[in-house]
Design a protein around this motif. Structure first.
Motif, PDB file in Angstrom:
ATOM      1  N   LEU A   1       0.797  -1.214   0.252  1.00  0.00           N
ATOM      2  CA  LEU A   1       0.024  -0.055   0.006  1.00  0.00           C
ATOM      3  C   LEU A   1       0.848   1.065  -0.043  1.00  0.00           C
ATOM      4  N   SER A   2       1.886   1.118   0.577  1.00  0.00           N
ATOM      5  CA  SER A   2       2.916   2.356   0.878  1.00  0.00           C
ATOM      6  C   SER A   2       3.419   2.638  -0.589  1.00  0.00           C
ATOM      7  N   PHE A   3       3.776   1.557  -1.504  1.00  0.00           N
ATOM      8  CA  PHE A   3       4.061   1.589  -2.821  1.00  0.00           C
ATOM      9  C   PHE A   3       3.127   2.516  -3.747  1.00  0.00           C
ATOM     10  N   VAL A   4       1.958   1.805  -3.558  1.00  0.00           N
ATOM     11  CA  VAL A   4       0.798   2.383  -4.263  1.00  0.00           C
ATOM     12  C   VAL A   4       0.636   4.028  -4.044  1.00  0.00           C
ATOM     13  N   VAL A   5       0.734   4.391  -2.721  1.00  0.00           N
ATOM     14  CA  VAL A   5       0.721   5.691  -2.362  1.00  0.00           C
ATOM     15  C   VAL A   5       1.703   6.519  -3.126  1.00  0.00           C
ATOM     16  N   ARG A   6       3.264   6.208  -3.108  1.00  0.00           N
ATOM     17  CA  ARG A   6       4.146   6.752  -3.625  1.00  0.00           C
ATOM     18  C   ARG A   6       4.295   6.816  -5.261  1.00  0.00           C
TER      19      ARG A   6
END
Length: 576
Positions: A453-458
């Motif tokens: 999810l952090s990857f999708v945000v960034r």
């Protein structure tokens, strides 16, 4: 924050978050961000950060975070749809007439009609104040010492003595009686007859955070009951959520970081007239938690200027307790017997009121004195448990426990034991007229889920690719999968697509992590795709093995052999 719908994306692109936030918060540049005191909780240092380049805000103190629409809704106490519509109108974005939800469209039409009728009523009442119908009101205001400047600033008006004055005006503008009843401007009797709710009264318009008239308070100018008549609840007005004069006082509060809270309409107006522009009022009811929360977001310190009689002291105790549990600084200003702040200022001027301010009592000391002098022993213990149990901040609780124990003559050790038994101490419920705040469900992410999810945000440019590859299937629980769907733009309804508070906090923290380079992003995506492929193959092998066991239990050897061949092929062992 996600693959926003066209309307939301257009508003966010047009609305300058630094300019919008700057209306309410004094910001200073620190590198590429802007920093200031948080408007959503009490603090003396600047924990509130705005990132104009990324279009979001985040407070390290209370964890409030989000985009420009989130800020606009939160600061003005608006639901998402209403906040989006108002901000869109402000920045010149046409949201279009089509609405995916017909019920929401009907609700919006109803609210818009209520606002339009209140705006018309406000103009009508102000117009009458300057005509023959307003003579009694003008004389009353002159006797009360209200200046022409304050009449204009607070848009004071007068309702006519007749029964159908406003009704006729509303009908003339195309509003039917049923709509005006819903708006709270007309009243209907048992026989079906309708008439003006406010008749022969000095009118005080009540505004929301954006300055729109949403309700009225009306005061008789001679004999009559009730002395004050306030608007009933309507689609645009909920009792206990607004403060009289807050819209007018907010700019001064932003500078002084203080609020003066009084009880009556004229108290507020007189305070402003004598130079105390940070004054607002509780609209004639006991202060509610929603009012306390809203006020404390604008002013770290609140001075309570309530009447000195028994009801005034009781109201001050209630208000001080709520403000203290929110972490705010609070004082109670003593007024001479038989005086309210309006009469005091007109009789003794600023000097007289300043002398009262100098004698103001610390809010906690006032509470402890009132409880000690007025409550029975059992009530004292119950109050201490309720007050300390209502403190969400453990640091505040540690600070207040010794003071409460000492001030109420309780043993500190016993008080701590009382607080350590939450199951035996019922949490204080909502007061009369209040509704309990909805409980936020627990929200936890497994490390692997958080990484994805952090990857999708960034790297939102990979969201669609990840969704196509089935990354959502990897996530461990329903919360994580719904968050991924929102980030990837897979939720069609605008309101449902908005992030929850825990999701928004996660999004803001992820944005502050180091950026992911193109090379690292491609490598992560490829690694994730390989993992997804292997996970699917593993699931398939498990499914075939379960099918083999079932075939063997049935005695179907032919089916079992066929499935075994399939399993060997999946395992890369077809040559054995």
């Amino acid at each position: 924050m996600k693959n926003d719908s066209g309307a939301v994306a257009a508003v966010k692109a047009r609305a300058n978050i630094a300019e919008i936030v700057g209306r309410y918060v004094t910001l200073r540049p620190v590198g590429s961000r802007l920093v200031g005191p948080c408007p959503f909780h009490q603090e003396t240092k600047g924990s509130f950060n705005v990132h104009p380049d990324k279009g979001f805000f985040h407070c390290f103190g209370c964890q409030a975070s989000g985009d420009v629409i989130d800020f606009f809704c939160r600061i003005n106490g608006l639901e998402f749809r209403e906040g989006l519509e108002r901000l869109a109108a402000e920045v010149g974005v046409d949201l279009g007439r089509a609405r995916s939800d017909p019920r929401a469209a009907a609700k919006k039409r109803e609210r818009d009609a209520c606002l339009a009728m209140h705006e018309l009523a406000d103009r009508y009442f102000r117009h009458l104040l300057g005509r023959d119908e307003g003579r009694v009101a003008r004389e009353y205001l002159e006797r009360r010492g209200v200046s022409a400047e304050m009449i204009e600033r607070f848009s004071l008006g007068v309702s006519p003595e007749g029964w159908q004055g406003l009704q006729t005006v509303l009908r003339g503008r195309g509003f039917d009686d049923d709509s005006a009843i819903i708006a709270g401007l007309l009243t209907q009797g048992k026989n079906g007859r309708t008439w003006d709710r406010f008749r022969g009264r000095l009118m005080f318009p009540i505004r929301d955070g954006g300055g729109r008239v949403i309700a009225f308070g009306g005061r008789v100018m001679g004999e009559g009951d009730p002395k004050y008549l306030n608007s009933a609840e309507t689609p645009i007005y909920t009792k206990g959520q607004h403060l009289y004069g807050l819209y007018e006082a907010r700019p001064v509060m932003a500078k002084t970081r203080r609020a003066l809270l009084s009880e009556g309409y004229l108290d507020v107006i007189t305070l402003h007239q004598f130079g105390y522009g940070e004054a607002c009022g509780v609209l004639g009811t006991a202060m509610t938690h929603e009012q306390a929360k809203r006020l404390s977001g604008f002013a770290p310190r609140v001075d309570l200027v309530f009447d000195g009689d028994a009801p005034g002291r009781k109201a001050a105790l209630r208000a001080a307790q709520m403000l203290l549990t929110l972490g705010g600084a609070c004082r109670v200003v003593p007024l001479p017997d038989g005086e309210d702040v309006d009469s005091l200022l007109h009789a003794q001027g600023r000097d007289g009121f300043e002398a009262c301010l100098e004698r103001a009592e610390d809010g906690l000391n006032f509470c402890l004195r009132m409880v000690r002098e007025s409550y029975a022993p059992r009530e004292i213990v119950a109050w201490a448990g309720e007050f300390l149990g209502g403190l969400a901040d453990e640091g505040l609780r540690a600070l207040f426990i010794p003071r409460v124990a000492s001030g109420l003559g309780l043993a500190e050790a016993e008080l701590r034991r009382l607080l350590s038994r939450p199951a035996k101490r019922p949490a204080p419920g909502p007061r009369p007229g209040e509704t309990a705040a909805p409980r936020q469900p627990a929200w936890e992410l497994a490390p692997r889920d958080a990484q994805i999810l952090s990857f999708v945000v960034r790297r939102p440019d990979y969201a669609a690719h990840l969704a196509g590859a089935g990354a959502g299937e990897l996530l461990g629980n329903a919360d994580a999968r719904l968050f991924f769907a929102r980030l990837a733009g897979l939720v069609s309804d605008e309101a449902e697509a908005r992030l929850t508070e825990p999701e928004t906090a996660f999004w803001a923290k992820a944005q502050m992590e180091p950026p992911v380079s193109d090379e690292d992003a491609a490598a992560f995506f490829e690694e994730l795709c390989v993992f997804l492929h292997e996970a699917r193959e593993s699931d398939r092998r498990r499914s075939v093995m379960d099918a083999i066991r079932l075939a063997q239990q049935r005695g179907d050897s032919e089916e079992a052999l066929r499935l075994l061949g399939e399993l060997q092929a999946l395992s890369g062992r077809g040559d054995e």
